[in-house]
Design an enzyme around this catalytic site. Structure first.
Site, short mmCIF file in Angstrom:
data_model
loop_
_atom_site.label_atom_id
_atom_site.label_comp_id
_atom_site.label_asym_id
_atom_site.label_seq_id
_atom_site.Cartn_x
_atom_site.Cartn_y
_atom_site.Cartn_z
N ASP A 1 9.01 4.15 12.78
CA ASP A 1 9.83 2.32 13.86
C ASP A 1 11.29 2.08 13.55
O ASP A 1 12.49 1.91 14.85
CB ASP A 1 8.49 1.32 14.25
CG ASP A 1 8.86 0.57 12.93
OD1 ASP A 1 8.80 1.34 11.75
OD2 ASP A 1 7.46 0.19 12.59
N ASP B 1 0.58 -1.11 -0.34
CA ASP B 1 0.05 -0.37 0.02
C ASP B 1 1.08 1.35 -0.25
O ASP B 1 2.09 1.06 0.62
CB ASP B 1 -0.80 0.00 1.37
CG ASP B 1 -0.13 -0.10 2.10
OD1 ASP B 1 0.95 0.39 2.80
OD2 ASP B 1 -0.71 -1.20 3.29
N ASP C 1 1.39 4.71 2.18
CA ASP C 1 1.46 5.52 2.77
C ASP C 1 1.53 7.00 2.48
O ASP C 1 3.03 6.97 2.11
CB ASP C 1 1.59 5.07 4.55
CG ASP C 1 1.41 3.81 4.66
OD1 ASP C 1 -0.54 3.55 4.32
OD2 ASP C 1 2.07 2.89 4.51
P1 ATP Z 1 3.67 -3.60 5.93
O1 ATP Z 1 2.82 -2.57 4.99
O2 ATP Z 1 4.75 -3.61 4.21
O3 ATP Z 1 3.40 -4.12 6.16
P2 ATP Z 1 4.43 -0.83 6.49
O4 ATP Z 1 5.64 -0.66 7.16
O5 ATP Z 1 4.50 0.36 5.44
O6 ATP Z 1 4.87 -2.04 5.94
P3 ATP Z 1 2.55 -0.20 7.93
O7 ATP Z 1 2.15 -1.13 9.20
O8 ATP Z 1 1.70 0.28 7.15
O9 ATP Z 1 3.78 -0.77 7.90
O10 ATP Z 1 3.42 1.36 8.56
C1 ATP Z 1 3.69 2.79 7.44
C2 ATP Z 1 4.86 3.21 8.45
O11 ATP Z 1 4.29 3.52 9.79
C3 ATP Z 1 5.97 2.04 9.20
O12 ATP Z 1 6.67 2.26 7.55
C4 ATP Z 1 6.63 2.69 10.03
O13 ATP Z 1 7.65 4.52 9.19
C5 ATP Z 1 5.28 3.88 10.59
N1 ATP Z 1 4.78 2.58 11.52
C6 ATP Z 1 3.65 1.89 11.50
N2 ATP Z 1 3.81 1.77 12.62
C7 ATP Z 1 4.73 1.65 13.67
C8 ATP Z 1 4.54 1.41 14.81
N3 ATP Z 1 4.77 1.02 15.53
N4 ATP Z 1 6.15 1.56 15.41
C9 ATP Z 1 6.15 3.12 15.27
N5 ATP Z 1 6.01 3.44 13.70
C10 ATP Z 1 4.90 3.14 12.67
MG MG Z 2 2.19 -0.22 4.53
#
Ligand code: ATP
Ligand code: MG
Length: 433
Positions: A145, A63, A65
């Site tokens: 994170d 996705d 963001d």
């Molecule tokens: P994927 O969507 O492939 O699982 P992602 O890194 O995009 O991985 P998301 O849950 O969509 O994960 O979160 C988007 C972004 O928000 C992350 O890349 C990170 O920068 C931030 N993020 C998400 N969850 C956390 C958390 N628990 N603590 C801190 N930052 C977070």
């Molecule tokens: Mg994501």
């Protein structure tokens, strides 16, 4: 070479378009629309997080963001197709049919002053219960994170901004938490699950100080709402890297927090039926996903809990003197209610799991019209798959039973009738003897 730019509060590395591989054609058109519109209204807006990380790695993002300096309310004013969601984090969802573009306002730092207010709240263990302090992009980067998740793409000039040396870590295959790992895990224990999930998915190494506190802090997962852990458990086990993730979850003592009922029955040398069936179902699930086949969490969890339910059934039989069938029903209830307190498996799934389990017992009795009725059951196929897995592990009579059902389901009607008749004959002979 990279250009360093001085910012009032933080330094970042700016990577120009000709030094990275992110092209607009790989970015969702809807995400681009949102970025352009926010920019046009005078706001800063960037693509950030997993989509940038995955594009840099040459993978297809799940996705897209976006992060911006517009507040959720300001975002809502700009987009008609916008919905505000979330309590712990307030976010805007911009809806484009099936695709949702998530837009978050830059997060700020929380200090002691706002630590118990309406915008930000911490629990005793240091967990952030609410985190709605807005800030600058620099602060936003520090609140993310992992270093590899704090890379920002600016569509105005196609540059990437790297605030935490994420690009270097990404190149070296290192998962590194931003800031002090203890504090960051305490703020949000789900980050421990994200560490192992990304290590498995991206085939990367966990940097030692990021790995070190996990075993000791794993029990903090008890404080996470069960609905969130359900979502996380699917991401851990059902997104193509389930077996590897599971191995890491066990290594870091996280699995026992999520599935204590299962962990209790594991053997030292990893060779119990339960060990074997979990390994098998996760490998099968990964294989199906790699072939674009559908996977159903109800089946996965039905397999996970089959042996624990059998174990609990035996125990209830002995302890309460109940009949097998009553003990079996009680065991299903007991196991599900204990597990759902931790991971809120929705009712629509637990009801399918119940069907799959009950069919294991029903499939033993095939005489008369029974076998035909079982074949008509909407969950027959899933139940048969579990039976086959059990057979390959337990061997013996179960192998014959699985073979019988394999033949029966594909046989023409006349052959099926003959198979059932043959069963009755064999049974009569057995009784006479
Ligand atoms: P994927 O969507 O492939 O699982 P992602 O890194 O995009 O991985 P998301 O849950 O969509 O994960 O979160 C988007 C972004 O928000 C992350 O890349 C990170 O920068 C931030 N993020 C998400 N969850 C956390 C958390 N628990 N603590 C801190 N930052 C977070
Ligand atoms: Mg994501």
């Amino acid at each position: 070479m990279f250009r360093h730019e001085e910012q009032p509060q933080a330094r970042y590395v700016s990577i120009p378009r000709n030094e990275h591989n992110i092209s607009r054609k790989d970015i969702s058109e809807n995400a681009l629309k949102v970025l352009y519109r926010l920019n046009k209204q005078g706001y800063e807006a960037y693509l950030v997080g997993g989509c940038i990380r995955d594009l840099l790695l040459g993978k297809k993002p799940k996705d897209f963001d976006i992060t911006t300096n517009a507040t959720p309310e300001q975002i809502q004013k700009i987009f008609r197709n916008c919905r505000l969601v979330g309590r712990r984090f307030r976010l805007a969802h911009i809806m484009f049919g099936k695709e949702i573009i998530e837009v978050a306002t830059f997060r700020g730092e929380h200090d002691d002053q706002n630590a118990q207010t309406n915008i930000c709240k911490r629990s005793q263990s240091g967990m952030l219960l609410r985190d709605n302090v807005y800030g600058t992009i620099e602060q936003d980067a520090m609140r993310r994170d992992f270093t590899m998740n704090a890379l920002y793409y600016d569509v105005k000039d196609f540059t990437l901004r790297d605030y935490c040396h994420g690009l270097q870590d990404l190149k070296n295959g290192i998962i590194r938490l931003i800031g002090d790992p203890q504090t960051r895990y305490r703020e949000d224990p789900v980050r421990m699950l994200r560490t192992v999930r990304f290590a498995a998915k991206l085939n990367m190494n966990i940097e030692p100080s990021t790995a070190q506190p996990i075993k000791a802090l794993a029990p903090l997962l008890k404080n996470i709402p069960s609905a969130r852990l359900f979502d996380e458990s699917l991401k851990l086990l059902q997104t193509g890297y389930g077996f590897k993730t599971y191995s890491l979850l066990r290594e870091y003592h996280l699995f026992e927090q999520l599935f204590p009922i299962i962990e209790r029955l594991f053997t030292q040398n990893h060779n119990s039926n339960l060990d074997k069936i979990i390994e098998q179902v996760l490998k099968n699930t990964d294989y199906r996903i790699s072939n674009n086949q559908r996977v159903n969490p109800a089946f996965l969890f039905a397999v996970f809990f089959w042996y624990p339910i059998m174990e609990q059934t035996q125990l209830t039989c002995v302890e309460s003197g109940l009949q097998f069938h009553d003990s079996f029903s009680m065991a299903i209830n007991d196991v599900l209610s204990e597990q759902c307190r931790i991971i809120a498996i929705p009712r629509r799934l637990t009801s399918i799991m119940g069907d799959i389990w009950r069919l294991q017992l029903r499939m033993k009795k095939r005489e008369g019209k029974r076998a035909f009725a079982i074949l008509e059951h909407p969950k027959f196929r899933a139940a048969y798959d579990l039976l086959e897995m059990r057979a390959s592990i337990e061997k013996g009579e179960l192998l014959d039973l699985a073979k019988w059902w394999d033949e029966f389901q594909y046989a023409p009607v006349e052959k099926r009738i003959a198979m059932v008749k043959q069963l009755s004959k064999t049974n009569r002979r057995k009784v006479k003897r």
